[in-house]
Structure formats: C-alpha cells, structure tokens
Design a protein around this motif. Structure first.
Motif, PDB file in Angstrom:
ATOM      1  N   LYS A  67      10.384   4.998  -9.963  1.00  0.00           N
ATOM      2  CA  LYS A  67       9.185   4.168 -10.005  1.00  0.00           C
ATOM      3  C   LYS A  67       9.508   2.767 -10.506  1.00  0.00           C
ATOM      4  CE  LYS A  67       5.358   6.054 -11.489  1.00  0.00           C
ATOM      5  NZ  LYS A  67       4.398   6.839 -12.293  1.00  0.00           N
ATOM      6  N   MET A  68      10.396   2.676 -11.481  1.00  0.00           N
ATOM      7  CA  MET A  68      10.783   1.375 -12.020  1.00  0.00           C
ATOM      8  C   MET A  68      11.440   0.527 -10.925  1.00  0.00           C
ATOM      9  SD  MET A  68      13.008   0.527 -15.449  1.00  0.00           S
ATOM     10  CE  MET A  68      14.384   1.543 -14.996  1.00  0.00           C
ATOM     11  N   ARG A  69      12.307   1.123 -10.133  1.00  0.00           N
ATOM     12  CA  ARG A  69      12.973   0.372  -9.064  1.00  0.00           C
ATOM     13  C   ARG A  69      11.985  -0.064  -7.991  1.00  0.00           C
ATOM     14  NH1 ARG A  69      15.808   0.563  -4.230  1.00  0.00           N
ATOM     15  NH2 ARG A  69      17.623  -0.800  -4.244  1.00  0.00           N
ATOM     16  N   ILE A  70      11.036   0.807  -7.636  1.00  0.00           N
ATOM     17  CA  ILE A  70      10.018   0.432  -6.653  1.00  0.00           C
ATOM     18  C   ILE A  70       9.185  -0.732  -7.177  1.00  0.00           C
ATOM     19  CG2 ILE A  70       7.894   1.192  -5.504  1.00  0.00           C
ATOM     20  CD1 ILE A  70       9.185   3.990  -5.286  1.00  0.00           C
ATOM     21  N   ILE A  71       8.795  -0.673  -8.437  1.00  0.00           N
ATOM     22  CA  ILE A  71       7.996  -1.749  -9.018  1.00  0.00           C
ATOM     23  C   ILE A  71       8.788  -3.052  -9.039  1.00  0.00           C
ATOM     24  CG2 ILE A  71       6.936  -2.570 -11.165  1.00  0.00           C
ATOM     25  CD1 ILE A  71       6.089   0.408 -11.603  1.00  0.00           C
ATOM     26  N   LEU A  72      10.054  -2.973  -9.435  1.00  0.00           N
ATOM     27  CA  LEU A  72      10.885  -4.184  -9.434  1.00  0.00           C
ATOM     28  C   LEU A  72      10.985  -4.786  -8.034  1.00  0.00           C
ATOM     29  CD1 LEU A  72      13.842  -3.173 -11.765  1.00  0.00           C
ATOM     30  CD2 LEU A  72      12.326  -5.110 -12.104  1.00  0.00           C
ATOM     31  N   ARG A  73      11.270  -3.950  -7.060  1.00  0.00           N
ATOM     32  CA  ARG A  73      11.489  -4.446  -5.701  1.00  0.00           C
ATOM     33  C   ARG A  73      10.210  -4.929  -5.029  1.00  0.00           C
ATOM     34  NH1 ARG A  73      16.727  -4.364  -3.216  1.00  0.00           N
ATOM     35  NH2 ARG A  73      18.018  -3.969  -5.019  1.00  0.00           N
ATOM     36  N   GLU A  74       9.141  -4.160  -5.136  1.00  0.00           N
ATOM     37  CA  GLU A  74       7.945  -4.456  -4.350  1.00  0.00           C
ATOM     38  C   GLU A  74       6.930  -5.331  -5.074  1.00  0.00           C
ATOM     39  OE1 GLU A  74       7.891  -3.774  -1.205  1.00  0.00           O
ATOM     40  OE2 GLU A  74       9.787  -2.708  -1.399  1.00  0.00           O
ATOM     41  N   LEU A 108       0.832  -1.201   0.000  1.00  0.00           N
ATOM     42  CA  LEU A 108       0.000   0.000   0.000  1.00  0.00           C
ATOM     43  C   LEU A 108       0.867   1.251   0.000  1.00  0.00           C
ATOM     44  CD1 LEU A 108      -2.777   1.364   0.167  1.00  0.00           C
ATOM     45  CD2 LEU A 108      -2.585   1.220   2.654  1.00  0.00           C
ATOM     46  N   ILE A 109       1.902   1.257   0.821  1.00  0.00           N
ATOM     47  CA  ILE A 109       2.823   2.400   0.868  1.00  0.00           C
ATOM     48  C   ILE A 109       3.532   2.556  -0.479  1.00  0.00           C
ATOM     49  CG2 ILE A 109       4.959   3.252   1.916  1.00  0.00           C
ATOM     50  CD1 ILE A 109       3.900   2.043   4.577  1.00  0.00           C
ATOM     51  N   ALA A 110       3.944   1.447  -1.083  1.00  0.00           N
ATOM     52  CA  ALA A 110       4.597   1.516  -2.397  1.00  0.00           C
ATOM     53  C   ALA A 110       3.637   2.081  -3.428  1.00  0.00           C
ATOM     54  CB  ALA A 110       5.090   0.136  -2.819  1.00  0.00           C
ATOM     55  N   TRP A 111       2.403   1.626  -3.424  1.00  0.00           N
ATOM     56  CA  TRP A 111       1.412   2.108  -4.385  1.00  0.00           C
ATOM     57  C   TRP A 111       1.121   3.592  -4.177  1.00  0.00           C
ATOM     58  CZ3 TRP A 111      -3.557   4.082  -4.009  1.00  0.00           C
ATOM     59  CH2 TRP A 111      -4.245   4.191  -5.218  1.00  0.00           C
ATOM     60  N   LEU A 112       0.982   4.014  -2.929  1.00  0.00           N
ATOM     61  CA  LEU A 112       0.747   5.435  -2.646  1.00  0.00           C
ATOM     62  C   LEU A 112       1.935   6.290  -3.071  1.00  0.00           C
ATOM     63  CD1 LEU A 112      -1.006   5.203   0.838  1.00  0.00           C
ATOM     64  CD2 LEU A 112      -2.041   5.865  -1.349  1.00  0.00           C
ATOM     65  N   THR A 113       3.145   5.784  -2.869  1.00  0.00           N
ATOM     66  CA  THR A 113       4.344   6.505  -3.299  1.00  0.00           C
ATOM     67  C   THR A 113       4.370   6.647  -4.814  1.00  0.00           C
ATOM     68  OG1 THR A 113       5.550   5.645  -1.399  1.00  0.00           O
ATOM     69  CG2 THR A 113       6.867   6.512  -3.218  1.00  0.00           C
ATOM     70  N   ILE A 123      19.949   2.052 -17.693  1.00  0.00           N
ATOM     71  CA  ILE A 123      18.864   2.753 -18.376  1.00  0.00           C
ATOM     72  C   ILE A 123      18.921   4.247 -18.051  1.00  0.00           C
ATOM     73  CG2 ILE A 123      16.352   2.959 -18.573  1.00  0.00           C
ATOM     74  CD1 ILE A 123      17.530   0.484 -19.931  1.00  0.00           C
ATOM     75  N   ALA A 124      19.217   4.590 -16.799  1.00  0.00           N
ATOM     76  CA  ALA A 124      19.331   6.001 -16.409  1.00  0.00           C
ATOM     77  C   ALA A 124      20.435   6.689 -17.188  1.00  0.00           C
ATOM     78  CB  ALA A 124      19.605   6.114 -14.910  1.00  0.00           C
ATOM     79  N   THR A 125      21.590   6.039 -17.270  1.00  0.00           N
ATOM     80  CA  THR A 125      22.719   6.619 -17.999  1.00  0.00           C
ATOM     81  C   THR A 125      22.383   6.799 -19.471  1.00  0.00           C
ATOM     82  OG1 THR A 125      24.220   5.544 -16.448  1.00  0.00           O
ATOM     83  CG2 THR A 125      25.162   6.304 -18.521  1.00  0.00           C
ATOM     84  N   LEU A 126      21.765   5.794 -20.062  1.00  0.00           N
ATOM     85  CA  LEU A 126      21.428   5.872 -21.480  1.00  0.00           C
ATOM     86  C   LEU A 126      20.378   6.946 -21.764  1.00  0.00           C
ATOM     87  CD1 LEU A 126      21.347   2.086 -22.436  1.00  0.00           C
ATOM     88  CD2 LEU A 126      23.077   3.779 -23.052  1.00  0.00           C
TER      89      LEU A 126
END
Length: 98
Positions: free
Chosen positions: A53-60, A10-15, A82-85
C-alpha cells in the motif's frame, strides 16, 4: 475549476481498499478462539500489505510515477529498507521471546 476523473487513481484507490478488507478478513478468520494472540502469518501479511500500500500511495498519489528515475529507485529502496527492518525486527523479537 473542474473535477477530472482518473481511471488510474480509481483503480489504485479500489486496490488499496480491497487490500484493507483482505487484511481485516484475514485477521478475523485466524482469531477463532476470540483470543488476542498475535499470529505470525497475520503479522507478516499485515506488514507486507502495508508495504505494498505504501508503494502504491507513493507511486500514484504522490506522483513519484512521473519523477526522475533516481527518485523512483530511491523510494523503492526506501520501501525495501522499511520491509527489511520491520520483518527483521519481528523475527528477532519472536526469537527472543519464544
């Protein structure tokens, strides 16, 4: 088959939702003249928000948080690549056009 409540998800989704709203607010606040001109601050911020957001989705939501350490590091490395590119391509493109 019951539905379980996960405070962490829930916290991840709200973030994630709050980050989306921050981007929309930022995009509208910079574009005061109603022109469709890209702002470097908004563009780089949008890329950074998308990467976070991509990292949160991957982790959670993809459960990489419980994966072996090598997979967690590999996904973090992938996000950094991906960030560097993306940011590098944007800077090079802005330099060539500008």
């Amino acid at each position: 088959m019951g539905v379980t409540f996960s405070k962490r998800l829930l916290i991840a989704w709200l973030t994630l939702s709050a980050m989306t709203l921050v981007y929309v607010w930022m995009d509208h606040s910079v574009d005061t003249a109603e022109t469709l001109r890209a702002s470097p601050v908004v563009t780089v911020s949008a890329i950074v928000i998308a990467l976070i957001k991509m990292r949160i989705i991957l982790r959670e939501f993809m459960e990489v948080r419980h994966a072996p350490i090598w997979l967690r590091r590999l996904t973090d490395g992938w996000v950094m690549l991906i960030a560097t590119l993306l940011i590098g391509t944007y800077i090079v493109g802005s330099t060539i056009v500008g």
